[in-house]
Design a protein around this motif. Sequence first.
Motif, PDB file in Angstrom:
ATOM      1  N   VAL A   9      46.098 -55.426  16.284  1.00  0.00           N
ATOM      2  CA  VAL A   9      46.903 -54.243  15.973  1.00  0.00           C
ATOM      3  C   VAL A   9      46.513 -53.077  16.882  1.00  0.00           C
ATOM      4  N   LYS A  10      45.236 -52.912  17.134  1.00  0.00           N
ATOM      5  CA  LYS A  10      44.798 -51.821  18.017  1.00  0.00           C
ATOM      6  C   LYS A  10      45.306 -52.021  19.444  1.00  0.00           C
ATOM      7  N   CYS A  11      45.334 -53.277  19.888  1.00  0.00           N
ATOM      8  CA  CYS A  11      45.876 -53.555  21.224  1.00  0.00           C
ATOM      9  C   CYS A  11      47.365 -53.209  21.275  1.00  0.00           C
ATOM     10  N   LEU A  12      48.117 -53.631  20.259  1.00  0.00           N
ATOM     11  CA  LEU A  12      49.551 -53.372  20.226  1.00  0.00           C
ATOM     12  C   LEU A  12      49.851 -51.882  20.088  1.00  0.00           C
ATOM     13  N   ALA A  13      48.932 -51.135  19.490  1.00  0.00           N
ATOM     14  CA  ALA A  13      49.143 -49.698  19.320  1.00  0.00           C
ATOM     15  C   ALA A  13      49.229 -48.976  20.652  1.00  0.00           C
ATOM     16  N   HIS A  14      48.667 -49.566  21.699  1.00  0.00           N
ATOM     17  CA  HIS A  14      48.700 -48.943  23.022  1.00  0.00           C
ATOM     18  C   HIS A  14      49.996 -49.244  23.777  1.00  0.00           C
ATOM     19  N   CYS A  15      50.832 -50.150  23.239  1.00  0.00           N
ATOM     20  CA  CYS A  15      52.114 -50.429  23.882  1.00  0.00           C
ATOM     21  C   CYS A  15      53.075 -49.275  23.631  1.00  0.00           C
ATOM     22  N   SER A  16      54.052 -49.131  24.517  1.00  0.00           N
ATOM     23  CA  SER A  16      55.049 -48.084  24.356  1.00  0.00           C
ATOM     24  C   SER A  16      55.987 -48.397  23.191  1.00  0.00           C
ATOM     25  N   ARG A  17      56.476 -47.338  22.531  1.00  0.00           N
ATOM     26  CA  ARG A  17      57.470 -47.520  21.473  1.00  0.00           C
ATOM     27  C   ARG A  17      58.684 -48.290  21.991  1.00  0.00           C
ATOM     28  N   SER A  18      59.015 -48.118  23.256  1.00  0.00           N
ATOM     29  CA  SER A  18      60.174 -48.798  23.829  1.00  0.00           C
ATOM     30  C   SER A  18      60.007 -50.316  23.826  1.00  0.00           C
ATOM     31  N   ASP A  19      58.772 -50.798  23.743  1.00  0.00           N
ATOM     32  CA  ASP A  19      58.514 -52.231  23.804  1.00  0.00           C
ATOM     33  C   ASP A  19      58.507 -52.892  22.431  1.00  0.00           C
ATOM     34  N   TYR A  20      58.586 -52.110  21.363  1.00  0.00           N
ATOM     35  CA  TYR A  20      58.366 -52.693  20.041  1.00  0.00           C
ATOM     36  C   TYR A  20      59.501 -53.605  19.597  1.00  0.00           C
ATOM     37  N   GLY A  21      60.717 -53.380  20.103  1.00  0.00           N
ATOM     38  CA  GLY A  21      61.795 -54.301  19.791  1.00  0.00           C
ATOM     39  C   GLY A  21      61.515 -55.694  20.333  1.00  0.00           C
ATOM     40  N   ALA A  22      61.014 -55.757  21.576  1.00  0.00           N
ATOM     41  CA  ALA A  22      60.674 -57.049  22.174  1.00  0.00           C
ATOM     42  C   ALA A  22      59.484 -57.685  21.463  1.00  0.00           C
ATOM     43  N   ILE A  23      58.508 -56.861  21.057  1.00  0.00           N
ATOM     44  CA  ILE A  23      57.353 -57.391  20.337  1.00  0.00           C
ATOM     45  C   ILE A  23      57.785 -57.980  19.001  1.00  0.00           C
ATOM     46  N   ALA A  24      58.710 -57.296  18.333  1.00  0.00           N
ATOM     47  CA  ALA A  24      59.195 -57.790  17.032  1.00  0.00           C
ATOM     48  C   ALA A  24      59.930 -59.112  17.154  1.00  0.00           C
ATOM     49  N   ALA A  25      60.436 -59.432  18.357  1.00  0.00           N
ATOM     50  CA  ALA A  25      61.176 -60.672  18.563  1.00  0.00           C
ATOM     51  C   ALA A  25      60.262 -61.885  18.747  1.00  0.00           C
ATOM     52  N   VAL A  26      58.951 -61.684  18.817  1.00  0.00           N
ATOM     53  CA  VAL A  26      58.032 -62.810  19.047  1.00  0.00           C
ATOM     54  C   VAL A  26      58.077 -63.774  17.866  1.00  0.00           C
ATOM     55  N   ASN A  27      57.874 -63.257  16.663  1.00  0.00           N
ATOM     56  CA  ASN A  27      57.969 -64.080  15.453  1.00  0.00           C
ATOM     57  C   ASN A  27      58.031 -63.173  14.231  1.00  0.00           C
ATOM     58  N   LYS A  28      58.097 -63.764  13.052  1.00  0.00           N
ATOM     59  CA  LYS A  28      58.263 -62.978  11.829  1.00  0.00           C
ATOM     60  C   LYS A  28      57.062 -62.100  11.536  1.00  0.00           C
ATOM     61  N   ARG A  50      46.167 -42.599  13.564  1.00  0.00           N
ATOM     62  CA  ARG A  50      44.712 -42.487  13.411  1.00  0.00           C
ATOM     63  C   ARG A  50      44.008 -42.499  14.768  1.00  0.00           C
ATOM     64  N   MET A  51      44.573 -43.241  15.717  1.00  0.00           N
ATOM     65  CA  MET A  51      43.979 -43.320  17.055  1.00  0.00           C
ATOM     66  C   MET A  51      44.395 -42.163  17.957  1.00  0.00           C
ATOM     67  N   GLY A  52      45.270 -41.303  17.461  1.00  0.00           N
ATOM     68  CA  GLY A  52      45.720 -40.165  18.262  1.00  0.00           C
ATOM     69  C   GLY A  52      46.728 -40.543  19.326  1.00  0.00           C
ATOM     70  N   ILE A  53      47.449 -41.663  19.121  1.00  0.00           N
ATOM     71  CA  ILE A  53      48.460 -42.107  20.086  1.00  0.00           C
ATOM     72  C   ILE A  53      49.835 -41.686  19.573  1.00  0.00           C
ATOM     73  N   VAL A  54      50.497 -40.819  20.299  1.00  0.00           N
ATOM     74  CA  VAL A  54      51.807 -40.322  19.880  1.00  0.00           C
ATOM     75  C   VAL A  54      52.730 -40.289  21.097  1.00  0.00           C
ATOM     76  N   GLU A  55      53.935 -40.817  20.926  1.00  0.00           N
ATOM     77  CA  GLU A  55      54.991 -40.687  21.931  1.00  0.00           C
ATOM     78  C   GLU A  55      56.118 -39.866  21.333  1.00  0.00           C
ATOM     79  N   HIS A  56      56.605 -38.898  22.080  1.00  0.00           N
ATOM     80  CA  HIS A  56      57.658 -38.022  21.591  1.00  0.00           C
ATOM     81  C   HIS A  56      58.983 -38.377  22.245  1.00  0.00           C
ATOM     82  N   TRP A  57      59.990 -38.620  21.411  1.00  0.00           N
ATOM     83  CA  TRP A  57      61.360 -38.849  21.888  1.00  0.00           C
ATOM     84  C   TRP A  57      62.247 -37.717  21.397  1.00  0.00           C
ATOM     85  N   VAL A  58      63.242 -37.374  22.200  1.00  0.00           N
ATOM     86  CA  VAL A  58      64.190 -36.328  21.854  1.00  0.00           C
ATOM     87  C   VAL A  58      65.446 -36.969  21.266  1.00  0.00           C
ATOM     88  N   TYR A  59      65.817 -36.556  20.067  1.00  0.00           N
ATOM     89  CA  TYR A  59      67.035 -37.028  19.404  1.00  0.00           C
ATOM     90  C   TYR A  59      68.030 -35.867  19.347  1.00  0.00           C
TER      91      TYR A  59
END
Length: 475
Positions: A137-156, A173-182
């Motif tokens: 989980v800590k490793c995946l936390a360093h991935c970009s939010r943009s990649d999470y759709g592809a990560i979710a496609a790996v398996n259930k 908790r790790m202080g990792i934040v990405e800001h997107w504009v909506y």
Amino acid sequence: MFKISDKLAKQKGEQTSEEFPKQEAEQIKKELSNQEGEQISKELPNHEGDQISMDLTNQDSVSTSNSFDAIDDNKRPLEDGEHPATRKAAKPLEFHEKEETVKGMHDLSLTQIEEENKPNQSDSSSLIFELRRDMSVKCLAHCSRSDYGAIAAVNKTFRSLIRSGELYRVRRRMGIVEHWVYFSCNPMEWEAFDPFRHRWMRLPQMPPNECFTFSDKESLAVGTDLLVFGKEITSHIVYKYGFLANTWSVGINMNAPRCLFGSASLGEIAIVAGGCDSTGRILSSAELYNSETSTWESIPNMHKPRKMCSGAFIDSKFYVIGGIGIENPSMLTCAEVYDLEENTWTVIPNMFPPRNGEVEVATFAVGGAPPLIAVVKNELYAADYVRHEVSKYDKERNEWITLGRLPERADSINGWGIAFKGCGDMLVVIGGPTNSGGGMVEINAWVTGEGPPEWNLLATKPSSSFVYNCAVMGC
């Protein structure tokens, strides 16, 4: 020389490893061991041992590849030089490359459909092979939010991790934040922009609601949710966009529903204050929203009722700035600050406007937008849409310092039609020129620091209207 079980786990997961006949795997391992053992290497000269090792590696690769072909005989043959894992990953990655769409980035509803049509995959409780779950989980936390759709496609298991929100709590908790504009340039359509990868994403269409479409709206991003407030025929309504599921739903109304309020968020909480109720009465009440529980909690009232105000979190305290009071139609010059620990409001006299009294404050109230303010690194900035300037607030001296100009093409009508927001360590201005034949939305950014603003044009997009609503989600 690699192990067969390792190779299978990497290419096909535990399911394939279980399906592969154990006796065949043991036979291959035994034969390779007999050919490759240490005794052979010792008996041969170094260069001949190296050559045999290379030959065995080639044999092992071919044998494993042929075994996978036999297992996957219901799929198309691999092309020359194609790796089985590459074929499997190709489909989700195609979504990731498409512009103007959210699919493959965080369209987890699509992922869910695909996963339900697949055979049961391993639960992979460790997520990443040979790593403990917490480390995965800590490793995946360093991935970009943009990649999470592809990560979710790996398996259930991966999809469940993404949709549960656990990964975002770990990131926080790790202080990792990405800001997107909506932002929204059409009443029922929203788009998102990733300022770091310069990607546009279109959100699903909001649920049809004719009254809501033509009502005044406020927006607020908190946690992984985007809240849009508006009105139906006789009552207020809230629509919630959930980033994790990529869907709109009807949200929970405030205890005292309102419009034209000031608001801001801090992590998974947000505060709204002031505004007017459905009868037009100006309010002094305030409420705190918790996105983890989707609940509203009333907090003490402000000292002064106000509407058309703006809100901001600075040093973990909530500020309400400007607005129109009951006594007269002029813009209020005082602000109020709410201390979450003390649960009290304090009035700050003469905090607004940023022009320091150079122009009559009454001019702000005549059809003008609420104060355009933004916070970056706990510093408060304001945009003066009349003078086209940016100012910074000096907390110690309670005064505003003019820094420089807004972007040249950030047009507005009395402050309406542009957005002025803090986005990570940047100030962003969203807006652009408009005319009867259409216009452009421009996103300009300045990484705050010493000296006058130096605006960088991040992106442009054709638009038939100006910016109605805007919010920045950090998670």
